[in-house]
Design an enzyme around this catalytic site. Structure first.
Site, mmCIF file in Angstrom:
data_model
loop_
_atom_site.group_PDB
_atom_site.id
_atom_site.type_symbol
_atom_site.label_atom_id
_atom_site.label_comp_id
_atom_site.label_asym_id
_atom_site.label_seq_id
_atom_site.Cartn_x
_atom_site.Cartn_y
_atom_site.Cartn_z
ATOM 1 N N GLU A 22 75.097 31.637 17.460
ATOM 2 C CA GLU A 22 74.393 30.104 16.933
ATOM 3 C C GLU A 22 75.107 28.867 17.668
ATOM 4 O O GLU A 22 76.259 29.089 18.258
ATOM 5 C CB GLU A 22 74.938 30.185 15.583
ATOM 6 C CG GLU A 22 74.147 31.114 14.711
ATOM 7 C CD GLU A 22 74.528 30.697 13.211
ATOM 8 O OE1 GLU A 22 75.215 30.093 12.740
ATOM 9 O OE2 GLU A 22 73.859 31.355 12.407
ATOM 10 N N HIS B 53 71.263 34.434 16.423
ATOM 11 C CA HIS B 53 72.399 34.482 15.315
ATOM 12 C C HIS B 53 73.476 35.612 15.760
ATOM 13 O O HIS B 53 74.183 36.094 14.922
ATOM 14 C CB HIS B 53 72.194 34.891 14.101
ATOM 15 C CG HIS B 53 70.805 33.819 13.420
ATOM 16 N ND1 HIS B 53 71.294 32.494 12.913
ATOM 17 C CD2 HIS B 53 69.689 34.033 13.347
ATOM 18 C CE1 HIS B 53 70.227 32.105 12.680
ATOM 19 N NE2 HIS B 53 69.163 32.810 12.844
ATOM 20 N N GLY C 28 63.154 32.491 9.716
ATOM 21 C CA GLY C 28 63.034 32.989 8.347
ATOM 22 C C GLY C 28 62.699 34.489 8.478
ATOM 23 O O GLY C 28 63.613 35.003 9.391
ATOM 24 N N ALA D 96 63.704 33.470 14.150
ATOM 25 C CA ALA D 96 62.486 34.363 14.084
ATOM 26 C C ALA D 96 61.427 33.866 14.892
ATOM 27 O O ALA D 96 60.778 34.758 15.641
ATOM 28 C CB ALA D 96 61.947 34.570 12.655
#
Length: 277
Positions: free
Chosen positions: A232, A196, A126, A160
């Site tokens: 990813e 990411h 998040g 996160a």
């Protein structure tokens, strides 16, 4: 009597490590990871959902192998999203499908006690600033560090949750929508991660900075730690003082003063842990 002389730290770079080809400096923040022991067990995932798959589907086998059969229940930390009920519901359904119970810390009247009793901790993705602020607000930084680094309970982070496992959140991709009292994070490993991680698109007409340029700008500042760019589909398994790149994609390592290097799954990144211990 005469007080003992303080040992002066050399400003010279550390000796070049055999086979690495990189000169490692003496990082000023290395003490943040000195609690680390052979009991440290981390699974740091770049992303929760991979294109074409469901929530945690791309790494579910890694999660099961990591947790094993001794862990029965997971303590979930949903602080990175505002709708914590929905987030906890999604995580609970996933972990129950893998054979584990899940309790969400936001439903606890005593979050610190929940950490002290946890068998394993999973911090979801998040907004990293919102997540870290909540960890500080609830006084959970040191309790989580103790449970993971001293007591040796498994820690899983995604996006996160991976960011906050590192030295700081300086290399997050997120906007600072709230302000934690510090950017210093849990320090479970003595380097930073960029989840990411995106490679530059040679066909793109976008004129903003690439991810690589932003990380290089970070390293323009003195005493900044290495940054591991996790694409990813990739994840880092840390067991004691051994770190191994796993998953379907590779990673890019940025070290201040050195050109970035490319690494495939299976790469041994244990040398990154040795620098801060």
């Amino acid at each position: 009597g005469t007080p003992p002389r303080r040992r002066e730290q050399s400003s010279r770079p550390r000796k070049r490590r055999e086979g690495r080809g990189l000169a490692w400096p003496r990082w000023g923040w290395a003490g943040a990871a000195r609690m680390a022991s052979r009991r440290r067990r981390l699974l740091l995932v770049s992303n929760s959902t991979l294109h074409g798959g469901g929530y945690l589907e791309h790494c579910q086998e890694h999660i099961q192998a990591f947790l094993g059969t001794n862990v029965k229940r997971i303590l979930f930390v949903p602080y990175a999203l505002s709708d914590r009920e929905a987030y906890a519901k999604m995580a609970r359904e996933k972990f129950e499908s893998l054979g584990y119970g899940l309790d969400s810390i936001h439903q606890s009247s005593d979050p610190g006690e929940s950490v002290r009793k946890a068998e394993a901790i999973f911090i979801g993705g998040g907004n990293t600033f919102r997540l870290l602020k909540a960890l500080y607000d609830h006084g959970l930084i040191q309790p989580i560090r103790k449970r993971v680094l001293k007591d040796g309970i498994p820690y899983i982070g995604s996006s996160a949750g991976t960011n906050v496992a590192t030295i700081s959140i300086n290399t997050t991709n997120d906007m600072p929508i709230v302000y934690p009292p510090s950017l210093t994070a849990l320090g479970l490993v003595p380097f930073n991660i960029n989840p990411h991680y995106l490679d530059p698109d040679v066909n793109s007409t976008h004129m903003g900075e690439t991810r690589e340029k932003r990380i290089l700008q970070y390293h323009e500042e003195p005493n900044t730690p290495p940054v591991l760019g996790l694409r990813e589909g990739s994840l880092l398994l840390v067991e004691g003082n051994k770190a191994t790149l796993q998953g379907k994609t590779g990673a890019r390592l940025f070290v201040r003063g050195n050109p970035p290097t490319e690494h495939k799954p299976g790469m041994d990144f244990s040398f990154l842990l040795a620098e801060g211990s």
